[in-house]
Each structure stands twice: as structure tokens, then as C-alpha cells.
Design a protein around this motif. Sequence first.
Motif, PDB file in Angstrom:
ATOM      1  N   GLU A 216       0.837  -1.196   0.000  1.00 34.10           N
ATOM      2  CA  GLU A 216       0.000   0.000   0.000  1.00 34.10           C
ATOM      3  C   GLU A 216       0.876   1.253   0.000  1.00 34.10           C
ATOM      4  O   GLU A 216       0.612   2.220  -0.728  1.00 34.10           O
ATOM      5  CB  GLU A 216      -0.928  -0.008   1.214  1.00 34.10           C
ATOM      6  CG  GLU A 216      -2.032   1.040   1.161  1.00 34.10           C
ATOM      7  CD  GLU A 216      -2.957   0.863  -0.039  1.00 34.10           C
ATOM      8  OE1 GLU A 216      -3.388   1.900  -0.597  1.00 34.10           O
ATOM      9  OE2 GLU A 216      -3.230  -0.288  -0.425  1.00 34.10           O
ATOM     10  N   LEU A 217       1.927   1.233   0.801  1.00 35.70           N
ATOM     11  CA  LEU A 217       2.873   2.351   0.818  1.00 35.70           C
ATOM     12  C   LEU A 217       3.584   2.474  -0.528  1.00 35.70           C
ATOM     13  O   LEU A 217       3.748   3.581  -1.064  1.00 35.70           O
ATOM     14  CB  LEU A 217       3.889   2.149   1.940  1.00 35.70           C
ATOM     15  CG  LEU A 217       5.034   3.165   2.019  1.00 35.70           C
ATOM     16  CD1 LEU A 217       4.496   4.572   2.267  1.00 35.70           C
ATOM     17  CD2 LEU A 217       6.027   2.769   3.108  1.00 35.70           C
ATOM     18  N   LEU A 218       4.004   1.342  -1.086  1.00 37.40           N
ATOM     19  CA  LEU A 218       4.708   1.345  -2.365  1.00 37.40           C
ATOM     20  C   LEU A 218       3.847   1.978  -3.461  1.00 37.40           C
ATOM     21  O   LEU A 218       4.318   2.826  -4.237  1.00 37.40           O
ATOM     22  CB  LEU A 218       5.080  -0.088  -2.745  1.00 37.40           C
ATOM     23  CG  LEU A 218       5.904  -0.284  -4.020  1.00 37.40           C
ATOM     24  CD1 LEU A 218       7.289   0.326  -3.872  1.00 37.40           C
ATOM     25  CD2 LEU A 218       6.008  -1.769  -4.364  1.00 37.40           C
ATOM     26  N   ILE A 219       2.595   1.578  -3.516  1.00 37.19           N
ATOM     27  CA  ILE A 219       1.682   2.113  -4.535  1.00 37.19           C
ATOM     28  C   ILE A 219       1.438   3.598  -4.306  1.00 37.19           C
ATOM     29  O   ILE A 219       1.434   4.406  -5.249  1.00 37.19           O
ATOM     30  CB  ILE A 219       0.361   1.319  -4.518  1.00 37.19           C
ATOM     31  CG1 ILE A 219       0.613  -0.116  -4.998  1.00 37.19           C
ATOM     32  CG2 ILE A 219      -0.693   1.999  -5.385  1.00 37.19           C
ATOM     33  CD1 ILE A 219      -0.551  -1.052  -4.759  1.00 37.19           C
ATOM     34  N   ASP A 220       1.262   3.969  -3.056  1.00 40.55           N
ATOM     35  CA  ASP A 220       1.025   5.375  -2.724  1.00 40.55           C
ATOM     36  C   ASP A 220       2.215   6.243  -3.135  1.00 40.55           C
ATOM     37  O   ASP A 220       2.058   7.341  -3.689  1.00 40.55           O
ATOM     38  CB  ASP A 220       0.766   5.496  -1.221  1.00 40.55           C
ATOM     39  CG  ASP A 220       0.219   6.858  -0.834  1.00 40.55           C
ATOM     40  OD1 ASP A 220      -0.311   7.564  -1.717  1.00 40.55           O
ATOM     41  OD2 ASP A 220       0.322   7.223   0.354  1.00 40.55           O
ATOM     42  N   VAL A 221       3.416   5.749  -2.891  1.00 40.25           N
ATOM     43  CA  VAL A 221       4.628   6.505  -3.222  1.00 40.25           C
ATOM     44  C   VAL A 221       4.773   6.678  -4.732  1.00 40.25           C
ATOM     45  O   VAL A 221       5.022   7.785  -5.234  1.00 40.25           O
ATOM     46  CB  VAL A 221       5.872   5.801  -2.637  1.00 40.25           C
ATOM     47  CG1 VAL A 221       7.152   6.372  -3.237  1.00 40.25           C
ATOM     48  CG2 VAL A 221       5.889   5.930  -1.121  1.00 40.25           C
ATOM     49  N   PHE A 222       4.606   5.603  -5.491  1.00 37.33           N
ATOM     50  CA  PHE A 222       4.811   5.701  -6.939  1.00 37.33           C
ATOM     51  C   PHE A 222       3.669   6.433  -7.637  1.00 37.33           C
ATOM     52  O   PHE A 222       3.848   6.904  -8.771  1.00 37.33           O
ATOM     53  CB  PHE A 222       5.032   4.313  -7.536  1.00 37.33           C
ATOM     54  CG  PHE A 222       6.462   3.871  -7.470  1.00 37.33           C
ATOM     55  CD1 PHE A 222       7.321   4.055  -8.539  1.00 37.33           C
ATOM     56  CD2 PHE A 222       6.964   3.299  -6.310  1.00 37.33           C
ATOM     57  CE1 PHE A 222       8.650   3.671  -8.471  1.00 37.33           C
ATOM     58  CE2 PHE A 222       8.290   2.907  -6.220  1.00 37.33           C
ATOM     59  CZ  PHE A 222       9.143   3.094  -7.303  1.00 37.33           C
ATOM     60  N   SER A 223       2.536   6.551  -6.981  1.00 38.94           N
ATOM     61  CA  SER A 223       1.467   7.378  -7.545  1.00 38.94           C
ATOM     62  C   SER A 223       1.894   8.843  -7.616  1.00 38.94           C
ATOM     63  O   SER A 223       1.332   9.625  -8.392  1.00 38.94           O
ATOM     64  CB  SER A 223       0.201   7.243  -6.688  1.00 38.94           C
ATOM     65  OG  SER A 223      -0.286   5.918  -6.712  1.00 38.94           O
ATOM     66  N   HIS A 224       2.885   9.193  -6.821  1.00 38.63           N
ATOM     67  CA  HIS A 224       3.408  10.562  -6.806  1.00 38.63           C
ATOM     68  C   HIS A 224       4.313  10.837  -8.010  1.00 38.63           C
ATOM     69  O   HIS A 224       4.619  12.001  -8.293  1.00 38.63           O
ATOM     70  CB  HIS A 224       4.185  10.782  -5.498  1.00 38.63           C
ATOM     71  CG  HIS A 224       4.666  12.185  -5.299  1.00 38.63           C
ATOM     72  ND1 HIS A 224       3.852  13.201  -4.824  1.00 38.63           N
ATOM     73  CD2 HIS A 224       5.883  12.754  -5.526  1.00 38.63           C
ATOM     74  CE1 HIS A 224       4.547  14.327  -4.753  1.00 38.63           C
ATOM     75  NE2 HIS A 224       5.781  14.089  -5.171  1.00 38.63           N
ATOM     76  N   PHE A 225       4.732   9.763  -8.720  1.00 36.46           N
ATOM     77  CA  PHE A 225       5.658   9.908  -9.850  1.00 36.46           C
ATOM     78  C   PHE A 225       4.997   9.352 -11.118  1.00 36.46           C
ATOM     79  O   PHE A 225       5.303   8.236 -11.549  1.00 36.46           O
ATOM     80  CB  PHE A 225       6.959   9.152  -9.579  1.00 36.46           C
ATOM     81  CG  PHE A 225       7.741   9.654  -8.401  1.00 36.46           C
ATOM     82  CD1 PHE A 225       8.656  10.688  -8.550  1.00 36.46           C
ATOM     83  CD2 PHE A 225       7.560   9.103  -7.141  1.00 36.46           C
ATOM     84  CE1 PHE A 225       9.388  11.155  -7.465  1.00 36.46           C
ATOM     85  CE2 PHE A 225       8.282   9.564  -6.051  1.00 36.46           C
ATOM     86  CZ  PHE A 225       9.197  10.603  -6.210  1.00 36.46           C
ATOM     87  N   PRO A 226       4.092  10.089 -11.737  1.00 29.90           N
ATOM     88  CA  PRO A 226       3.354   9.558 -12.897  1.00 29.90           C
ATOM     89  C   PRO A 226       4.235   9.212 -14.090  1.00 29.90           C
ATOM     90  O   PRO A 226       3.840   8.393 -14.930  1.00 29.90           O
ATOM     91  CB  PRO A 226       2.379  10.695 -13.238  1.00 29.90           C
ATOM     92  CG  PRO A 226       2.959  11.917 -12.605  1.00 29.90           C
ATOM     93  CD  PRO A 226       3.665  11.448 -11.374  1.00 29.90           C
ATOM     94  N   SER A 227       5.425   9.796 -14.177  1.00 30.92           N
ATOM     95  CA  SER A 227       6.314   9.486 -15.304  1.00 30.92           C
ATOM     96  C   SER A 227       7.288   8.351 -14.988  1.00 30.92           C
ATOM     97  O   SER A 227       8.119   7.990 -15.829  1.00 30.92           O
ATOM     98  CB  SER A 227       7.111  10.734 -15.702  1.00 30.92           C
ATOM     99  OG  SER A 227       7.916  11.179 -14.620  1.00 30.92           O
ATOM    100  N   LEU A 228       7.193   7.783 -13.795  1.00 30.19           N
ATOM    101  CA  LEU A 228       8.054   6.679 -13.380  1.00 30.19           C
ATOM    102  C   LEU A 228       7.207   5.416 -13.255  1.00 30.19           C
ATOM    103  O   LEU A 228       6.303   5.344 -12.423  1.00 30.19           O
ATOM    104  CB  LEU A 228       8.724   7.004 -12.041  1.00 30.19           C
ATOM    105  CG  LEU A 228       9.675   5.951 -11.453  1.00 30.19           C
ATOM    106  CD1 LEU A 228      10.845   5.688 -12.387  1.00 30.19           C
ATOM    107  CD2 LEU A 228      10.178   6.403 -10.080  1.00 30.19           C
TER     108      LEU A 228
END
Length: 368
Positions: A216-228
Amino acid sequence: MAGPDRILFVPPVHWNYYPYRDQELPAALARKGYECIYLNPVAYRGSENAGRFRALNPRVKPPGLHIVDRSSRLRKSFLELLAENVRNARALHHYHPDAVISTDHLMSAFLCLACRRKGIPFIFDVTDNWELVDSSVAGRLYKWIIKGLLGRRSYAITCSSQQQFDYFKRKNQRSYLIPNAINPALLARLDALSSVTPDRAEVNFIGSLRDWYNFELLIDVFSHFPSLTLNIWGDGPLLPGLKTRTAAIPNIHCHGSIPNDQSAELLKRSLFGILPLHLNELNQSTCPIKLFDYWGASKAVISTPVKEVKRLGGSDILYAESRSEFIQAIKKLLDDKTLRLAMGRAGRKKIDEAHNYQHITREFIQIL
């Protein structure tokens, strides 16, 4: 030990299970000229549904390594546990080993005592915090009875984590800290792909989809980087939920499992490695193999600061706990390619110096 010595291995998993220390150590010792006998766990009635008996990774065995299949008419029960313990002890009479190495926390008690009576070195190789991994009645039996017995009666104890070493050192002065290593086949494939460089902003997480990781944390973090792009690869009980959770997020994809021979290219393509481990007792006390996968690919790593990762990685890893800390760590690696490459080289150096099976094999030979 000198000459054509015979070593009996008692693992908790089938030879063709996911490649791990249970299989890699006897294979490496066989290549060194030792005669190694690998006792597959007894296939009881109904064991075809148990994960540890599955042939997930069919592999070729080296000369000098003998795989022994065994079966029982009994179903999984306390009686079957006793019967397998007896069969393992009787294996001494059949194979006449010069030494025994066991990674099985439940099926080695009688074997350990028999080895002690006959003067045969018995090494208990502790590769996990079994009382936390195994929550069954048998797991509690290990915690309260078998663990102490093996600690006191084994010729030597080898531990893959500091916490396990600290416990067993109090029971047995011949206790040794031997961390895990990268899978040799994966390392060879990574080296063959040494020229591969990431051609897009991509991070590949490859592992068991279990509650060891904070997805859940992993998904939340990468949602912050739409180009990654984040690719999640693996199998486990969390897979269906993760597929549902990520379906509507454009830059995060949950793919399911992949063959082992495809993981090297994914690791090479990854900009960096990430280990969002839960801060719990199990993760604090186990040696993180996925860390070595990233290091083998010369990748910088961001990890939750669990004790064993900190002990192994020191200042060569970026640590984060919260969403904001992970975001800052990712930004740091994205903005500083020089740092990213330097951390990757430092990790690879650790693989070359310690976390490989040539090194582990030498450690075990010295103990034997």
C-alpha cells in the motif's frame, strides 16, 4: 574434512523448488568434489497441494549430487512429523555420511541426536526465523522445544541473520553468522547482460506478494511519480488484490509471476531497487535475499530501515519509512545519477566479496 567426503542434506523444500540456500549450498559443495545427498522432504498424502513440494524451478543437478525422493501413505499430522523425523535419523544407517547439514527446522531433531550419539558433525543451518514464519502447532513445537534442542545438541549452528546468531550463540559456542547470497544462475545472467542500461524510467519489484512488504505504501509513493513506471512481479496471496488496486493507476502495473530466467533483464532495466519492508519482527530478523538481487544488478537500493538490511547495507543504502521519506529518497536518486551509479557499484562490490556461493561454500568447508 579431507578426501571424498559424503554430506547428507535435509532441506524443508523440494530440489526443484525456488532456488535458495537449501539447493545452492549442496550444488556448490558437489562442484567442489564432495559427494552430496539431498533428501527431498517426504511427500505425504495431500502434499501435492503444499507449496514446498512444487517443482517451480526444474534444474540440472551437478555430478556428485544425488537427489532422493521419498513418500508416505500418511497424511499431514503429528504422526507424520514423527515418522519423517525417524526416517531422517535412519538415513544415517543407509547413507553413512561424514557430516549432515539440515535447514529443516521440524524434521531434524531425531537426526541431530543420532548424529551426536554417533559422533557425526550435524550442522543446523538457520535460514529464517521459523517460529514467526510457521504459525502452526508444529511451529510452536519448534519454538518451545526443538529450537533449544538443536541449539544445544548440534555440532555447529550457521545463521543467516544477526538476531538468529545472537540467540544460538548463547546455546552453542560453535555458532557462525553466514548471510545469504545471490542465486548463482541469476548472477551469471546479470553478468551476461552487463551492457544493458535502462532505456526508460522504470522500477521493477520482483518478489513474493505477501504481507512481508508494505505494498500500500509502495503504490502510494509511486502514484506521486506519474512518469516513473512501477512494475510489480511475483505471486502470492496478495496478487488478486494488488491487480485490482493498481488497475486504474496508469504508471503502476501488477503482472504476476515470471520465469526465473527472465528476472535478470528486469533487474537490469530497473533504475533502482526498492524494498518496502514492514517494520515487524520477522523482517528485522531475516536476511533479505531481494537486496542481493538488486546489488547483483548494480542497482542503488531504497529500503525500510530493518535491522538486517542496515547491518548489511550500512551507508550504501537509502533508508525510508514514511511516504514522504520514500518520495524524497526516490527524488534523490532520480536527480543524482552519479550517486545512483556509485551506490549500485558499492552494492555489487558486496556481492563480489561476500554474498556469493563461492564465499559461502568456503565458510561451510572451514566449519566442516
